[in-house]
Design a protein around this motif. Structure first.
Motif, mmCIF file in Angstrom:
data_model
loop_
_atom_site.group_PDB
_atom_site.id
_atom_site.type_symbol
_atom_site.label_atom_id
_atom_site.label_comp_id
_atom_site.label_asym_id
_atom_site.label_seq_id
_atom_site.Cartn_x
_atom_site.Cartn_y
_atom_site.Cartn_z
ATOM 1 N N ALA A 27 82.496 -4.177 19.102
ATOM 2 C CA ALA A 27 80.718 -4.351 19.174
ATOM 3 C C ALA A 27 80.357 -4.422 18.306
ATOM 4 O O ALA A 27 80.530 -3.599 17.493
ATOM 5 N N ASN A 29 77.087 -5.003 15.467
ATOM 6 C CA ASN A 29 75.449 -5.442 15.828
ATOM 7 C C ASN A 29 74.969 -6.275 14.887
ATOM 8 O O ASN A 29 75.714 -6.851 13.463
ATOM 9 N N LYS A 31 74.360 -10.937 14.674
ATOM 10 C CA LYS A 31 75.078 -11.983 15.233
ATOM 11 C C LYS A 31 75.757 -13.044 13.778
ATOM 12 O O LYS A 31 74.985 -12.586 12.234
ATOM 13 N N GLY A 112 77.808 -11.197 22.069
ATOM 14 C CA GLY A 112 77.730 -9.542 23.336
ATOM 15 C C GLY A 112 76.184 -10.098 23.668
ATOM 16 O O GLY A 112 76.170 -10.193 24.508
ATOM 17 N N SER A 113 75.781 -8.657 23.707
ATOM 18 C CA SER A 113 74.248 -8.688 23.911
ATOM 19 C C SER A 113 73.270 -9.547 23.263
ATOM 20 O O SER A 113 73.976 -10.224 22.379
ATOM 21 N N ALA A 114 72.029 -9.282 23.296
ATOM 22 C CA ALA A 114 70.868 -9.919 23.208
ATOM 23 C C ALA A 114 70.458 -9.714 21.213
ATOM 24 O O ALA A 114 70.662 -10.535 20.063
ATOM 25 N N ASN A 116 74.062 -8.366 19.624
ATOM 26 C CA ASN A 116 75.378 -7.581 18.737
ATOM 27 C C ASN A 116 76.466 -8.720 19.098
ATOM 28 O O ASN A 116 76.018 -9.672 19.761
ATOM 29 N N GLN A 117 77.439 -8.789 18.283
ATOM 30 C CA GLN A 117 78.494 -9.936 19.174
ATOM 31 C C GLN A 117 79.951 -8.847 19.289
ATOM 32 O O GLN A 117 79.859 -7.789 18.935
#
Length: 159
Positions: A27, A29, A31, A112-114, A116-117
């Motif tokens: 993961a 941090n 994008k 990933g989340s808002a 991260n990727q």
């Protein structure tokens, strides 16, 4: 976050006859990193100790007639010592075929989340013979350390 192992399901469209696979994910941090950028950061400039192990491997396998250098770059060039077989923003496939085994490295990115990727690195192997099975068994302890180390390199700027 450190790279973590993830289950791989076979068959894979990248090497349909693969009989061995593993995958690690990280993961990251932020994008916007493309698969090619992630592959270049992780595979394109490996740490000195990894390059030294690869040089040792090349000397050892040349004695038994295995390829000690990657084939010439193809249509998409090389990333590190690996020929690029296909590439897009979300996925890059590297690898080549040899007498003892065929291998592919698939580097992919996804949301990933808002904030991260997820960067993934999958290794696919198709062993052709006893030498391929022995070779894979011999390199596996190194592989399990090297791949997460390389994947972690995707977190920083190109080295």
């Amino acid at each position: 976050m450190k790279p973590r192992p993830v289950t791989v399901l076979l068959p894979s469209p990248h090497l349909p006859d693969a009989d061995w696979a593993d995958r690690f994910e990280l993961a990251l941090n932020g994008k916007g990193l493309t698969a090619v950028e992630a592959a270049e950061r992780s595979l394109g400039n490996s740490p000195a100790w990894v390059r030294t192990l690869l040089q040792l491997r090349n000397r050892m396998v040349s004695v038994v007639g295995l390829k000690s250098e990657a084939p010439s770059p193809g249509k998409f060039g090389l990333i590190g010592p690996f020929p690029v077989l296909s590439r897009s923003d979300d996925e890059v496939v590297l690898g080549f075929n040899d007498a003892h085994l065929d291998f592919r490295i698939v580097v992919d990115v996804r949301a990933g989340s808002a904030v991260n990727q997820i960067i993934g690195m999958t290794t696919l192997i198709r062993r052709h013979n006893t030498l391929g099975r022995v070779y894979l068994a011999a390199v596996m302890p190194f592989h399990k350390v090297i791949v997460p180390t390389l994947l972690a390199g995707a977190a920083g700027p190109p080295r």
